[in-house]
Scaffold this motif. Sequence first.
Motif, short mmCIF file in Angstrom:
data_model
loop_
_atom_site.label_atom_id
_atom_site.label_comp_id
_atom_site.label_asym_id
_atom_site.label_seq_id
_atom_site.Cartn_x
_atom_site.Cartn_y
_atom_site.Cartn_z
N GLN A 128 -8.46 2.27 -1.38
CA GLN A 128 -8.07 0.75 -1.79
C GLN A 128 -9.30 0.79 -2.76
O GLN A 128 -10.79 -0.14 -2.55
N SER B 132 -7.37 -3.83 4.56
CA SER B 132 -6.23 -4.33 4.91
C SER B 132 -5.62 -5.08 5.69
O SER B 132 -5.50 -6.75 6.23
N GLU C 79 -5.10 2.94 -6.02
CA GLU C 79 -6.36 3.89 -5.14
C GLU C 79 -7.08 4.72 -6.51
O GLU C 79 -6.68 4.59 -7.46
N HIS D 281 -0.07 -5.08 -5.22
CA HIS D 281 -0.57 -3.94 -4.70
C HIS D 281 -1.90 -2.94 -4.37
O HIS D 281 -2.75 -3.15 -6.15
N TRP D 282 -2.29 -2.74 -3.75
CA TRP D 282 -3.58 -2.05 -3.95
C TRP D 282 -3.45 -0.45 -4.53
O TRP D 282 -3.31 0.40 -4.74
N ASP E 166 0.93 -1.37 -0.50
CA ASP E 166 -0.33 -0.11 0.24
C ASP E 166 1.00 1.03 -0.04
O ASP E 166 1.19 1.26 1.19
N SER F 62 -9.27 1.69 3.97
CA SER F 62 -8.06 1.00 3.39
C SER F 62 -7.66 0.17 4.63
O SER F 62 -6.86 -0.44 4.28
#
Length: 170
Positions: free
Chosen positions: A60, A152, A120, A117-118, A53, A148
């Motif tokens: 996210q 996570s 955004e 990989h989030w 992140d 977010s």
Amino acid sequence: LEAIRILREAGVRPKRTIRLVLWGGEEQGLLGSRDYVKKHESELPKISAMFNDDAGSNYQGGLNILKEWMPFFGPLEENINRAFPGMPFKLNVVEQMSRGGGSDHASFNAVGVPGLHWFETGRQNYRHIWHTQNDTYENAIPEYLVQSATNSALAAYYLAMMPDLLPRRA
């Protein structure tokens, strides 16, 4: 840190270890994550995935995943969207995970460990805020931080409770 706090406060007992790792040197060539991968080489077969992140302070909005990961990520997507209906979360199925790139998940993908990989999305002006002197607490969007951190925590917990690691491709 907030994701770990959420898990601790919830009192969950995951089957697998959830590890929070912070490193530096991304912009200088993924120095921290590459060094981590090298120093922890013997542990890599036990790592199900790495979530990265580091894309600013929007929320996210989703993940790129492999088709065979859908049994894990489908319920996650459903629960995230139920919890945060105003912040849509979408899974993008890709043919293969990128082995390159400029963010720390690439160090894991390069050695075959799923690195995610989030991405955004939201109203934050990414170019004005991210990696600039404007990247301050005052410019963060509180509801995005809540989403977010919750995402996570949920993703880490789901993954830690799976009977097997995420499938890997050779």
